[in-house]
Design an enzyme around this catalytic site. Sequence first.
Site, short mmCIF file in Angstrom:
data_model
loop_
_atom_site.label_atom_id
_atom_site.label_comp_id
_atom_site.label_asym_id
_atom_site.label_seq_id
_atom_site.Cartn_x
_atom_site.Cartn_y
_atom_site.Cartn_z
CG HIS A 165 -1.94 1.02 1.31
ND1 HIS A 165 -1.67 2.33 1.67
CD2 HIS A 165 -3.28 0.96 1.08
CE1 HIS A 165 -2.79 3.03 1.66
NE2 HIS A 165 -3.78 2.23 1.30
CG ASP A 183 0.36 -2.20 6.01
OD1 ASP A 183 -0.52 -2.21 6.90
OD2 ASP A 183 0.23 -1.61 4.92
CD GLN A 192 -7.09 -4.47 4.05
OE1 GLN A 192 -8.07 -5.20 4.28
NE2 GLN A 192 -7.24 -3.20 3.72
CE LYS A 196 -7.04 0.13 5.84
NZ LYS A 196 -7.87 0.58 4.72
CB CYS A 205 -3.54 3.40 -1.75
SG CYS A 205 -4.62 4.82 -1.48
#
Length: 406
Positions: free
Chosen positions: A122, A199, A202, A225, A364
């Site tokens: 991302h 990261d 998600q 999220k 993104c």
Amino acid sequence: MYDVAAIRADFPILGREINGKPLVYLDNGASAQKPKVVIDAVTQAYSMEYANVHRGLFYLSNLATEKYEAVRGTIARFLNVADEDEIVLNTGTTEGINTVAYGWAMPRLEAGDEIILSVMEHHANIVPWHFLRERQGVVIKWVEIEADGSLDPQKVIDAMGPKTRLVAVTHMSNVLGTRVDVAPICAAARERGIATLIDGSQAAVHGPVDVDALGCDFYAITGHKLYGPSGSGAIFMKKARMAEMRPFMGGGDMIKEVHRDGILYNDPPMKFEAGTPSIVATIGLGAALEYMMGHGMDNIAAHEAALTQYARGRLDGLNWLQIQGKAAGKGAIFSFTLDGAAHAHDISTILDKKGVAVRAGHHCAGPLMDHLGVTATCRASFGMYNTEAEVDALIDALELAHDLFA
């Protein structure tokens, strides 16, 4: 027992209609909807309990401080982190990664030093490293993905060299749904003295995360999220890495003393939490994580795995639909294009007329779009409250779009 109907009843917005059709919300990869327990927590904090935190010596400030600081422990439990002082509260993954870029990497990396990224990162895990490339001559090394959208951990390990200082990779792609086996990457980096940033924006949404088992140095999450408010989030930082870092921003609780000729920084994690924080949003995030853990992260993962299998079966039946990324064990995220000249934005607009909300664009993830050879895709991303009936509604809407553009 996982009762998706009861869960849906907890989310007020899921009962509304869009364009005269029941809302089918499939943009969870961008931002998830909020359960009533989160809305109530935010309302209570603003209407009856609001005050600034840490410095007040009165009841409301003490109450707000207690609730705000309790979220640090909630996040530690959510990520299986033993020491809650390794949790830095912030506004989300973007701030977390920038904190590492400015606080750890910028003062340590020199021209020619390398940062390893995968091609499916991302922008939040790309742009801060480009800053270092532009300003300090740091080299970004890219690791390609496989044809099915998977990332081979060995390729990341093989890319590590004597000049590698940091490996920063996603735990789960926001475009392809690919889950990355980051533990062997972190282990290999640790053996070589290389720092690792994961990261988790998600991955943390779709199943249990054990940061201790992963062995990374930094792990970032985003509240909006995770069924929490926007403007909330956190990053796990190993204490050893915290000790190597300078503050990213100055002001507020990140200092102990300020004088004309010098300052004394606060101890971590406060050292990295400048200014008045996102008090109410963070309290709401705590409520969201408790809600998720209350339903069981393994149960959420099992529900979404079944939904992914069902959706994959139905989408694969549309021979005019091109799905990007079919890695084994992928999460409930499907990016696709239609055969012909139909643009992702046009497809999304037609789906919206049927009440189906999907994301359209580059998500993104510019380098990944370049790798895939597309300018944009539509993305349907599922969450803990989605159902097979909503998959069917997506299929019906896609068939309408295909008929219109065929």
